[in-house]
Design a protein around this motif. Structure first.
Motif, PDB file in Angstrom:
ATOM      1  N   ASP A 117     -24.099 -45.856  -0.787  1.00  0.00           N
ATOM      2  CA  ASP A 117     -23.143 -46.128   0.294  1.00  0.00           C
ATOM      3  C   ASP A 117     -22.351 -44.851   0.607  1.00  0.00           C
ATOM      4  N   PRO A 118     -22.526 -44.235   1.795  1.00  0.00           N
ATOM      5  CA  PRO A 118     -21.842 -42.974   2.099  1.00  0.00           C
ATOM      6  C   PRO A 118     -20.327 -43.089   2.083  1.00  0.00           C
ATOM      7  N   GLN A 119     -19.814 -44.329   2.181  1.00  0.00           N
ATOM      8  CA  GLN A 119     -18.371 -44.531   2.163  1.00  0.00           C
ATOM      9  C   GLN A 119     -17.756 -44.145   0.814  1.00  0.00           C
ATOM     10  N   VAL A 120     -18.560 -44.244  -0.252  1.00  0.00           N
ATOM     11  CA  VAL A 120     -18.047 -43.913  -1.586  1.00  0.00           C
ATOM     12  C   VAL A 120     -17.668 -42.430  -1.621  1.00  0.00           C
ATOM     13  N   LEU A 121     -18.549 -41.575  -1.088  1.00  0.00           N
ATOM     14  CA  LEU A 121     -18.244 -40.139  -1.065  1.00  0.00           C
ATOM     15  C   LEU A 121     -17.093 -39.862  -0.104  1.00  0.00           C
ATOM     16  N   ALA A 122     -17.113 -40.508   1.047  1.00  0.00           N
ATOM     17  CA  ALA A 122     -16.037 -40.297   2.033  1.00  0.00           C
ATOM     18  C   ALA A 122     -14.681 -40.629   1.413  1.00  0.00           C
ATOM     19  N   SER A 123     -14.600 -41.729   0.657  1.00  0.00           N
ATOM     20  CA  SER A 123     -13.332 -42.126   0.030  1.00  0.00           C
ATOM     21  C   SER A 123     -12.917 -41.096  -1.019  1.00  0.00           C
ATOM     22  N   PHE A 124     -13.898 -40.607  -1.799  1.00  0.00           N
ATOM     23  CA  PHE A 124     -13.575 -39.622  -2.830  1.00  0.00           C
ATOM     24  C   PHE A 124     -13.023 -38.353  -2.176  1.00  0.00           C
ATOM     25  N   LEU A 125     -13.700 -37.901  -1.124  1.00  0.00           N
ATOM     26  CA  LEU A 125     -13.284 -36.650  -0.485  1.00  0.00           C
ATOM     27  C   LEU A 125     -11.911 -36.796   0.176  1.00  0.00           C
ATOM     28  N   ALA A 126     -11.616 -37.988   0.646  1.00  0.00           N
ATOM     29  CA  ALA A 126     -10.325 -38.211   1.314  1.00  0.00           C
ATOM     30  C   ALA A 126      -9.155 -38.035   0.342  1.00  0.00           C
ATOM     31  N   THR A 127      -9.431 -38.255  -0.943  1.00  0.00           N
ATOM     32  CA  THR A 127      -8.340 -38.149  -1.936  1.00  0.00           C
ATOM     33  C   THR A 127      -8.477 -36.903  -2.819  1.00  0.00           C
ATOM     34  N   HIS A 128      -9.525 -36.097  -2.601  1.00  0.00           N
ATOM     35  CA  HIS A 128      -9.748 -34.893  -3.416  1.00  0.00           C
ATOM     36  C   HIS A 128     -10.012 -33.706  -2.483  1.00  0.00           C
ATOM     37  N   PRO A 129      -8.945 -33.056  -2.007  1.00  0.00           N
ATOM     38  CA  PRO A 129      -9.115 -31.990  -1.006  1.00  0.00           C
ATOM     39  C   PRO A 129      -9.961 -30.810  -1.472  1.00  0.00           C
ATOM     40  N   ALA A 130      -9.926 -30.485  -2.785  1.00  0.00           N
ATOM     41  CA  ALA A 130     -10.745 -29.355  -3.257  1.00  0.00           C
ATOM     42  C   ALA A 130     -12.236 -29.702  -3.157  1.00  0.00           C
ATOM     43  N   ALA A 131     -12.549 -30.979  -3.417  1.00  0.00           N
ATOM     44  CA  ALA A 131     -13.950 -31.409  -3.300  1.00  0.00           C
ATOM     45  C   ALA A 131     -14.391 -31.379  -1.830  1.00  0.00           C
ATOM     46  N   LYS A 132     -13.482 -31.774  -0.943  1.00  0.00           N
ATOM     47  CA  LYS A 132     -13.793 -31.726   0.508  1.00  0.00           C
ATOM     48  C   LYS A 132     -14.028 -30.275   0.927  1.00  0.00           C
ATOM     49  N   ALA A 133     -13.166 -29.354   0.434  1.00  0.00           N
ATOM     50  CA  ALA A 133     -13.327 -27.929   0.780  1.00  0.00           C
ATOM     51  C   ALA A 133     -14.655 -27.399   0.243  1.00  0.00           C
ATOM     52  N   PHE A 134     -15.023 -27.858  -0.961  1.00  0.00           N
ATOM     53  CA  PHE A 134     -16.292 -27.422  -1.570  1.00  0.00           C
ATOM     54  C   PHE A 134     -17.476 -27.893  -0.720  1.00  0.00           C
ATOM     55  N   ILE A 135     -17.435 -29.174  -0.318  1.00  0.00           N
ATOM     56  CA  ILE A 135     -18.540 -29.724   0.495  1.00  0.00           C
ATOM     57  C   ILE A 135     -18.629 -28.976   1.829  1.00  0.00           C
ATOM     58  N   ASP A 136     -17.467 -28.714   2.443  1.00  0.00           N
ATOM     59  CA  ASP A 136     -17.455 -28.118   3.787  1.00  0.00           C
ATOM     60  C   ASP A 136     -17.739 -26.614   3.782  1.00  0.00           C
ATOM     61  N   ALA A 137     -17.476 -25.939   2.659  1.00  0.00           N
ATOM     62  CA  ALA A 137     -17.595 -24.471   2.646  1.00  0.00           C
ATOM     63  C   ALA A 137     -19.035 -24.048   2.906  1.00  0.00           C
ATOM     64  N   PRO A 138     -19.225 -23.013   3.734  1.00  0.00           N
ATOM     65  CA  PRO A 138     -20.586 -22.501   3.899  1.00  0.00           C
ATOM     66  C   PRO A 138     -21.072 -21.907   2.572  1.00  0.00           C
ATOM     67  N   LYS A 139     -22.306 -22.204   2.219  1.00  0.00           N
ATOM     68  CA  LYS A 139     -22.872 -21.634   0.976  1.00  0.00           C
ATOM     69  C   LYS A 139     -24.210 -21.008   1.338  1.00  0.00           C
ATOM     70  N   PRO A 140     -24.166 -19.897   2.084  1.00  0.00           N
ATOM     71  CA  PRO A 140     -25.418 -19.327   2.567  1.00  0.00           C
ATOM     72  C   PRO A 140     -26.293 -18.808   1.437  1.00  0.00           C
ATOM     73  N   THR A 141     -27.596 -18.901   1.628  1.00  0.00           N
ATOM     74  CA  THR A 141     -28.546 -18.383   0.642  1.00  0.00           C
ATOM     75  C   THR A 141     -28.417 -16.865   0.592  1.00  0.00           C
ATOM     76  N   PRO A 142     -28.329 -16.293  -0.609  1.00  0.00           N
ATOM     77  CA  PRO A 142     -28.257 -14.820  -0.661  1.00  0.00           C
ATOM     78  C   PRO A 142     -29.580 -14.177  -0.267  1.00  0.00           C
ATOM     79  N   LEU A 143     -29.487 -12.960   0.233  1.00  0.00           N
ATOM     80  CA  LEU A 143     -30.694 -12.172   0.504  1.00  0.00           C
ATOM     81  C   LEU A 143     -31.440 -11.927  -0.800  1.00  0.00           C
ATOM     82  N   SER A 144     -30.648 -11.748  -1.865  1.00  0.00           N
ATOM     83  CA  SER A 144     -31.213 -11.428  -3.184  1.00  0.00           C
ATOM     84  C   SER A 144     -30.184 -11.850  -4.232  1.00  0.00           C
TER      85      SER A 144
END
Ligand code: HEM
Length: 221
Positions: free
Chosen positions: A42-69
Motif C-alpha cells: 500500500d503506497p499510503q504506508v510510505l507516504a504516511s512515514f515520509l510525512a512524519t520523517h522529513p529526513a527520509a522525505k529529503a533522502f527519497i527526493d534527493a537526486p542520486k545520479p549514477t557516477p561516471l566511475s
C-alpha cells in the motif's frame, strides 16, 4: 566505499562510507520502519512515514545520479566519531572521501545505456592506465550541530580537514574480497565511537550479513 587499513602491528581498522551525505533516519528502529514502508504494497504506508520523517522525505527526493566511475564519486561516513589526541582532547568529526579526479555523474539517459556492472569494469580499465586517488577528509561540526543524528548532514561551510590520500592501484581477486568484514566500529586507538545509535546497529547487521554471505558461498561451492 569500505576501507580496511592493515596496521603495522597486525591490527586492522575500517571506514565504511556511502555516497549520500546523510541517512533517511536517525535510529535503527526508524530504519526498520522505513524499510517496511518502502516495501509495503500500500503506497499510503510510505507516504504516511515520509510525512512524519522529513529526513527520509529529503533522502527519497534527493537526486542520486549514477557516477561516471567509482573514481569520480564522493563518499560520506555519516555517523560521527570522537577523535582523541595524545593529551586526551576530544573532537567529533565525520569522514568524507572525495575523488581527486573530481566528481562526475551521468544523466539518466546515459546511465540507462551502460551495462549493469559498468562501474566495476570501468574501475578495472582505469587502473590499467593510472591509480584512482581520493582525499580522506574529516568534517568538523559547529557548536549546536547534531552530533548523534546521521540523518542530519552538517552544513558545507563547516571546516573540513584533509588527513590523507587513498591511492587504489589494483583490484584484488573476487575470491579474496568475499570474506572481508568491514564495520564502522572496528576502530583504532585515538578514534572512538560516538553515541550515534546507528553505529551499533550497523555493526550487528553487518556481522549477520557476513555470516549469511559466508553460508551461501559454502552452499554454492
Ligand atoms: C542502521 C543503519 C544501517 C544498517 C542496518 C545497515 C546494514 C547493512 C548491511 C546488512 C550491509 C551488508 C554487509 C555485508 O554483507 O557485509 C551493509 C553494507 C554496507 N553499508 Fe550499511 N547499514 C546501515 C547504515 C549505513 C550507513 C549510514 C552507511 C554509510 C555511512 C552504510 C554503508 C554501507 C556500506 C559501504 C556497505 C558495504 C560494506 C561492505 O562491502 O562490506 N550503511 N549495511
Amino acid at each position: 566505499m569500505a576501507i580496511k587499513f592493515i596496521l603495522p602491528d597486525g591490527e586492522d581498522t575500517d571506514i565504511v562510507a556511502h555516497s549520500y551525505n546523510g541517512f533517511p533516519v536517525s535510529t535503527p528502529e526508524d530504519f526498520l520502519s522505513f524499510l517496511k514502508a518502502v516495501g509495503a504494497k500500500d503506497p499510503q504506508v510510505l507516504a504516511s512515514f515520509l510525512a512524519t520523517h522529513p529526513a527520509a522525505k529529503a533522502f527519497i527526493d534527493a537526486p542520486k545520479p549514477t557516477p561516471l566511475s567509482f573514481a569520480t564519486e564522493a563518499f560520506y561516513g555519516v555517523d560521527a566519531f570522537r577523535f582523541i589526541n595524545a593529551a586526551g582532547v576530544e573532537q567529533y568529526g565525520r569522514y568524507r572521501i572525495e575523488p581527486v579526479a573530481g566528481q562526475a555523474h551521468l544523466s539518466a539517459s546515459e546511465a540507462a545505456q551502460r551495462a549493469p556492472n559498468f562501474l566495476s569494469q570501468d574501475l578495472a580499465e582505469r587502473l590499467k592506465v593510472a591509480p584512482a586517488e581520493f582525499r580522506l577528509l574529516v568534517q568538523l561540526p559547529a557548536a549546536g550541530d547534531p552530533i548523534l543524528d546521521g540523518s542530519a548532514a552538517w552544513a558545507e561551510d563547516r571546516p573540513v580537514l584533509e588527513i590523507g590520500t587513498l591511492t587504489l592501484h589494483a583490484l584484488a581477486p573476487q575470491a579474496s574480497q568475499q570474506p572481508l568484514f568491514f564495520t564502522p566500529l572496528n576502530l583504532v586507538s585515538g578514534v572512538a565511537s560516538s553515541e550515534d545509535p546507528l553505529l551499533v546497529a550497523r555493526t550487528r547487521a553487518y556481522r549477520i550479513s557476513l555470516e549469511r554471505r559466508s553460508k551461501s558461498a559454502v552452499a554454492r561451492d
